[in-house]
Write a protein that holds these residues in place. Structure first.
Motif, PDB file in Angstrom:
ATOM      1  N   ASN A 148      30.939  31.181  34.302  1.00 30.87           N
ATOM      2  CA  ASN A 148      32.272  31.700  34.051  1.00 30.87           C
ATOM      3  C   ASN A 148      33.283  31.097  35.016  1.00 30.87           C
ATOM      4  O   ASN A 148      32.917  30.631  36.107  1.00 30.87           O
ATOM      5  N   TYR A 303      39.840  39.789  31.052  1.00 34.91           N
ATOM      6  CA  TYR A 303      40.419  39.975  29.725  1.00 34.91           C
ATOM      7  C   TYR A 303      40.732  38.666  28.989  1.00 34.91           C
ATOM      8  O   TYR A 303      41.157  38.715  27.841  1.00 34.91           O
ATOM      9  N   TYR A 304      40.508  37.545  29.639  1.00 35.95           N
ATOM     10  CA  TYR A 304      40.783  36.283  28.948  1.00 35.95           C
ATOM     11  C   TYR A 304      39.637  35.292  29.116  1.00 35.95           C
ATOM     12  O   TYR A 304      38.926  34.986  28.158  1.00 35.95           O
ATOM     13  N   TYR A 305      39.425  34.805  30.344  1.00 35.72           N
ATOM     14  CA  TYR A 305      38.486  33.700  30.526  1.00 35.72           C
ATOM     15  C   TYR A 305      37.039  34.078  30.246  1.00 35.72           C
ATOM     16  O   TYR A 305      36.300  33.313  29.621  1.00 35.72           O
ATOM     17  N   ASP A 306      36.602  35.250  30.697  1.00 33.46           N
ATOM     18  CA  ASP A 306      35.204  35.623  30.464  1.00 33.46           C
ATOM     19  C   ASP A 306      34.918  35.780  28.974  1.00 33.46           C
ATOM     20  O   ASP A 306      33.838  35.419  28.491  1.00 33.46           O
ATOM     21  N   GLN A 307      35.868  36.291  28.226  1.00 33.93           N
ATOM     22  CA  GLN A 307      35.677  36.460  26.787  1.00 33.93           C
ATOM     23  C   GLN A 307      35.605  35.103  26.089  1.00 33.93           C
ATOM     24  O   GLN A 307      34.791  34.888  25.184  1.00 33.93           O
ATOM     25  N   ARG A 308      36.445  34.166  26.510  1.00 32.21           N
ATOM     26  CA  ARG A 308      36.413  32.832  25.919  1.00 32.21           C
ATOM     27  C   ARG A 308      35.104  32.118  26.261  1.00 32.21           C
ATOM     28  O   ARG A 308      34.532  31.414  25.424  1.00 32.21           O
ATOM     29  N   TYR A 309      34.641  32.288  27.494  1.00 29.81           N
ATOM     30  CA  TYR A 309      33.420  31.604  27.899  1.00 29.81           C
ATOM     31  C   TYR A 309      32.212  32.168  27.167  1.00 29.81           C
ATOM     32  O   TYR A 309      31.300  31.428  26.771  1.00 29.81           O
ATOM     33  N   ALA A 310      32.197  33.484  26.928  1.00 34.05           N
ATOM     34  CA  ALA A 310      31.081  34.098  26.202  1.00 34.05           C
ATOM     35  C   ALA A 310      30.981  33.528  24.793  1.00 34.05           C
ATOM     36  O   ALA A 310      29.889  33.326  24.261  1.00 34.05           O
ATOM     37  N   HIS A 311      32.136  33.219  24.201  1.00 35.17           N
ATOM     38  CA  HIS A 311      32.150  32.637  22.857  1.00 35.17           C
ATOM     39  C   HIS A 311      31.622  31.200  22.877  1.00 35.17           C
ATOM     40  O   HIS A 311      30.795  30.815  22.048  1.00 35.17           O
TER      41      HIS A 311
END
Length: 346
Positions: A148, A303-311
Motif C-alpha cells: 500500500n 479512504y482513497y489509496y488503500d481502496q485503489r490498491y486493493a482493487h
C-alpha cells in the motif's frame, strides 16, 4: 585528425568509465535531453543558435556559416581551455554529428587535444536507445515489491542499493513517485531522459544474479515503461510489504514534507477530490489548508489509496508471493535481506 566513433563503441567506453561525453549543443537542447553524464560546453548559446538559424533560412547557407565563424572565433580561447581541463578520453556530439561537433573536434585536434566525434550525434544515440529498449533482454529474475501507499517501497530499494543489492529504481529514473502527488519536490524527467537512464541501467544489471524493482504501473508520471520491462515485472517473484498505518503516515510525511509544498499538495488533491466521498474530501482539504498534514495523509490512505490498491492487487497471482510484515522500513529491509540470502545465486 579527430576520429569518429560509432554509438556501440562509445557505449562500451562509457560503461567502462573511460570516456567523458561532451554535448556541444545549446543549453536548451542539453536541458531537454542528453547522453547521461555528459558535460555541456555549447558552441553557441540559445540566442546565437536562433540567430544563425534565421540567417540560414532567410539569407543563405554561406551567410549562416560566416556568422557562425564570427561567433566561434571570439570564444575559441575559453572553449579550448575548458576542454584541456577535462581528463581522459573525450567525445563530442551535437544534434546530427554535423557542423557543431565537427568544428569542435577539428579545432581541438589542431590544438593537440585528441577528441572523438560521435557519428550521427544525439539523434543517432536516441534512435539506438529506443531500438535497444524495444529489444531489451533482461535475463536476471526480478523481485518485485508491492505494498500500500506509504510502505516505503522506494526507500527500501534505495537502502538495499546502498548495501550493493542490484536495484532498478524506476521512480528515480522517472523523477516521479508515480501518484497524483508524485512530482512534488522533484524534477520530473521526460521520456528521452528516462529511456537514456534506463539503457544505462540495463548495462549495470546485465550480469546481476537478480534485481529488485517496485510494482509500478506502466505509466509513471509522464513517462511510459518499456513493454518488455512490464512483462518482466509481471512474471517476477512478488514480495508484499505490510506496515502499520501510523508508520506509513510517518514515512510519507518525511518523504513529501508537505509543509514545504502546501499549495502543490492542494492542487494535486483537487485533481482527485471528486473521486472521494464528499464529507471525507472536505476534511482532507481542510486538513491540508490548516497544516494538519498527518490527518490529511491518514484520510487519503484509508479512504482513497488503500481502496485503489486493493482493487489493483487482484491482477497478480496470489500464490506466487511472499508476505513481509514489518514495523518500519528498516525492519522490512532486514527481512528482505534475509529472504534474498537464500537466492544470492538465483
Amino acid at each position: 585528425m579527430f576520429q569518429d566513433i560509432a554509438i556501440e563503441d562509445l557505449s562500451a567506453l562509457r560503461q567502462a568509465g573511460s570516456l567523458v561525453t561532451i554535448d556541444v549543443r545549446s543549453p536548451s537542447e542539453y536541458a531537454d535531453a542528453s547522453i547521461p553524464g555528459s558535460l555541456n560546453i555549447p558552441l553557441f548559446n540559445d540566442e546565437e543558435r536562433a540567430e544563425i538559424g534565421t540567417i540560414y533560412k532567410q539569407v543563405s547557407v554561406q551567410a549562416a556559416k560566416e556568422r557562425g565563424l564570427e561567433i566561434v572565433s571570439a570564444k575559441l580561447p575559453a572553449f579550448i581551455k575548458t576542454f584541456a581541463q577535462i581528463p581522459g578520453k573525450r567525445a563530442v556530439f551535437c544534434w546530427r554529428g554535423g557542423m557543431r561537433s565537427k568544428t569542435s573536434a577539428t579545432v581541438l585536434d589542431l590544438m593537440g587535444i585528441r577528441t572523438y566525434r560521435l557519428e550521427g550525434g544525439y539523434r543517432a544515440y536516441r534512435q539506438w536507445v529506443v531500438s535497444r529498449l524495444e529489444q531489451m533482454e533482461l535475463t536476471p529474475p526480478a523481485f518485485v515489491l508491492h505494498g500500500n501507499t506509504g510502505t516505503g517501497k522506494t526507500a527500501i530499494l534505495r537502502k538495499l542499493h546502498e548495501h550493493s543489492y542490484p536495484v532498478l529504481d524506476i521512480e528515480r529514473l522517472a523523477g516521479h513517485r508515480g501518484s497524483i502527488f508524485g512530482n512534488i519536490g522533484l524534477k520530473s524527467h521526460n521520456q528521452k531522459t528516462f529511456d537514456a537512464l534506463m539503457s544505462d541501467e540495463l548495462d549495470r544489471l546485465e550480469h546481476a544474479p537478480y534485481f529488485l524493482m517496485e510494482a509500478e504501473s506502466k505509466r509513471v508520471g509522464k513517462i511510459v515503461m518499456p513493454d518488455r520491462l512490464v512483462a518482466k515485472k509481471e512474471e517476477g517473484k512478488h514480495i508484499w510489504l505490510e506496515l502499520p498505518l501510523e508508520a506509513r503516515v510517518t514515512h510519507l510525511l518525511e518523504d513529501y514534507q508537505p509543509w514545504e509544498h502546501q499549495e502543490e499538495c492542494l492542487q494535486s488533491f483537487r485533481l482527485i477530490k471528486a473521486r472521494i466521498h464528499t464529507p471525507i474530501a472536505a476534511e482532507i482539504e481542510w486538513a491540508l489548508q490548516h497544516e494538519e498534514y498527518r490527518m490529511a495523509i491518514e484520510l487519503l490512505l484509508v479512504y482513497y489509496y488503500d481502496q485503489r490498491y486493493a482493487h489493483s492487487d487482484t491482477s497478480y497471482d496470489m500464490d506466487n508471493r511472499t508476505v513481509i510484515k514489518a514495523g518500519s522500513v528498516e525492519e522490512a529491509v532486514t527481512e528482505i535481506q534475509q529472504l534474498l540470502g537464500g537466492v544470492s545465486n538465483a
